[in-house]
Design a protein around this motif. Structure first.
Motif, short mmCIF file in Angstrom:
data_model
loop_
_atom_site.label_atom_id
_atom_site.label_comp_id
_atom_site.label_asym_id
_atom_site.label_seq_id
_atom_site.Cartn_x
_atom_site.Cartn_y
_atom_site.Cartn_z
N TYR A 75 21.44 48.37 55.89
CA TYR A 75 22.40 49.41 55.55
C TYR A 75 23.38 48.92 54.48
N ALA A 76 23.23 47.68 54.04
CA ALA A 76 24.16 47.08 53.07
C ALA A 76 24.15 47.82 51.74
N ARG A 77 25.34 47.97 51.17
CA ARG A 77 25.47 48.69 49.90
C ARG A 77 26.83 48.39 49.30
N LYS A 78 26.88 48.26 48.00
CA LYS A 78 28.15 48.21 47.27
C LYS A 78 27.99 49.12 46.08
N ASP A 79 28.60 50.26 46.16
CA ASP A 79 28.53 51.25 45.09
C ASP A 79 29.48 50.78 43.99
N ALA A 80 28.93 50.12 42.97
CA ALA A 80 29.75 49.49 41.93
C ALA A 80 30.61 50.50 41.18
N ALA A 81 30.06 51.66 40.89
CA ALA A 81 30.84 52.67 40.16
C ALA A 81 32.01 53.17 41.01
N ARG A 82 31.73 53.43 42.25
CA ARG A 82 32.80 53.91 43.14
C ARG A 82 33.80 52.80 43.44
N PHE A 83 33.31 51.57 43.56
CA PHE A 83 34.18 50.42 43.81
C PHE A 83 35.18 50.25 42.67
N GLY A 84 34.72 50.49 41.44
CA GLY A 84 35.59 50.34 40.27
C GLY A 84 36.54 51.50 40.04
N SER A 85 36.19 52.68 40.57
CA SER A 85 37.01 53.86 40.26
C SER A 85 37.80 54.41 41.44
N ASP A 86 37.44 54.05 42.66
CA ASP A 86 38.09 54.61 43.85
C ASP A 86 38.79 53.50 44.63
N PRO A 87 40.13 53.41 44.52
CA PRO A 87 40.85 52.32 45.18
C PRO A 87 40.71 52.34 46.70
N GLN A 88 40.54 53.52 47.30
CA GLN A 88 40.38 53.58 48.76
C GLN A 88 39.02 53.00 49.17
N TYR A 89 37.97 53.35 48.44
CA TYR A 89 36.65 52.78 48.72
C TYR A 89 36.70 51.27 48.53
N GLN A 90 37.34 50.83 47.46
CA GLN A 90 37.44 49.39 47.17
C GLN A 90 38.17 48.65 48.29
N MET A 91 39.28 49.20 48.76
CA MET A 91 40.03 48.58 49.84
C MET A 91 39.18 48.52 51.11
N GLY A 92 38.50 49.62 51.45
CA GLY A 92 37.65 49.65 52.63
C GLY A 92 36.52 48.65 52.53
N TRP A 93 35.87 48.58 51.37
CA TRP A 93 34.75 47.64 51.19
C TRP A 93 35.23 46.20 51.35
N ASN A 94 36.35 45.86 50.70
CA ASN A 94 36.89 44.49 50.79
C ASN A 94 37.26 44.14 52.23
N ASP A 95 37.91 45.08 52.92
CA ASP A 95 38.30 44.83 54.32
C ASP A 95 37.06 44.64 55.19
N GLY A 96 36.09 45.53 55.04
CA GLY A 96 34.88 45.43 55.85
C GLY A 96 34.13 44.14 55.59
N PHE A 97 34.00 43.77 54.33
CA PHE A 97 33.28 42.55 53.97
C PHE A 97 34.00 41.32 54.53
N SER A 98 35.33 41.31 54.41
CA SER A 98 36.10 40.16 54.88
C SER A 98 36.06 40.02 56.41
N ILE A 99 36.27 41.12 57.09
CA ILE A 99 36.33 41.08 58.55
C ILE A 99 34.97 40.79 59.16
N CYS A 100 33.96 41.48 58.71
CA CYS A 100 32.61 41.29 59.29
C CYS A 100 31.98 39.99 58.85
N GLY A 101 32.41 39.45 57.73
CA GLY A 101 31.87 38.17 57.28
C GLY A 101 32.32 37.01 58.14
N LYS A 102 33.40 37.18 58.88
CA LYS A 102 33.93 36.13 59.74
C LYS A 102 33.22 36.08 61.09
N LYS A 103 32.51 37.12 61.44
CA LYS A 103 31.87 37.19 62.77
C LYS A 103 30.61 36.39 62.81
#
Length: 103
Positions: A75-103
Motif C-alpha cells: 500500500y506504500a505510496r508517496k505522491d510527489a506532486a501532492r507532497f510538493g503542493s499540499d502542506p497538509q499531505y506533506q505533514m501527514g506523510w512525514n508524520d506517518g513515515f517517522s512514526i511507523c518507521g520506528k516500530k
C-alpha cells in the motif's frame, strides 16, 4: 540436564526463525496519480487500521501513505506532486513515515 538445555536452545531457535520477515519490494510509479486515482486505489486495497478521526482528509491520506511506505507494504505510496503542493499531505506523510518507521 543436557537434553533440557538442547530443547531450550531448539525452542529458542524455532521462535526466533518464526519471527523473521521478508521485506516487500515496492516499485515506484511511472507518473504521479491524481487524487481521484488515489481514492480509487485506497478503496480497492484493504484498509489500514489507523484512527485518524478529526484530521483533515489530506493529512489522513498523507499519514497512511507515509506509514505504509515506512513499512514497505504493498500500500506504500508517496505522491510527489501532492507532497510538493499540499502542506497538509506533506505533514501527514512525514508524520506517518517517522512514526511507523520506528516500530
Amino acid at each position: 540436564m543436557r537434553a533440557a538445555i538442547r530443547r531450550q536452545l531448539l525452542l529458542g531457535c524455532l521462535v526466533a526463525t518464526g519471527c523473521a520477515t521478508h521485506p516487500v519490494q515496492v516499485t515506484p510509479p511511472d507518473k504521479p496519480e491524481t487524487p481521484v486515482q488515489a481514492q480509487e486505489r485506497r478503496q480497492a486495497a484493504p484498509k489500514p487500521t489507523y484512527n485518524l478521526t478529526g484530521y483533515p482528509p489530506a493529512v489522513r491520506d498523507g499519514y497512511i501513505d507515509g506509514c505504509e511506505s515506512a513499512k514497505r507494504s504493498g500500500y506504500a505510496r508517496k505522491d510527489a506532486a501532492r507532497f510538493g503542493s499540499d502542506p497538509q499531505y506533506q505533514m501527514g506523510w512525514n508524520d506517518g513515515f517517522s512514526i511507523c518507521g520506528k516500530k
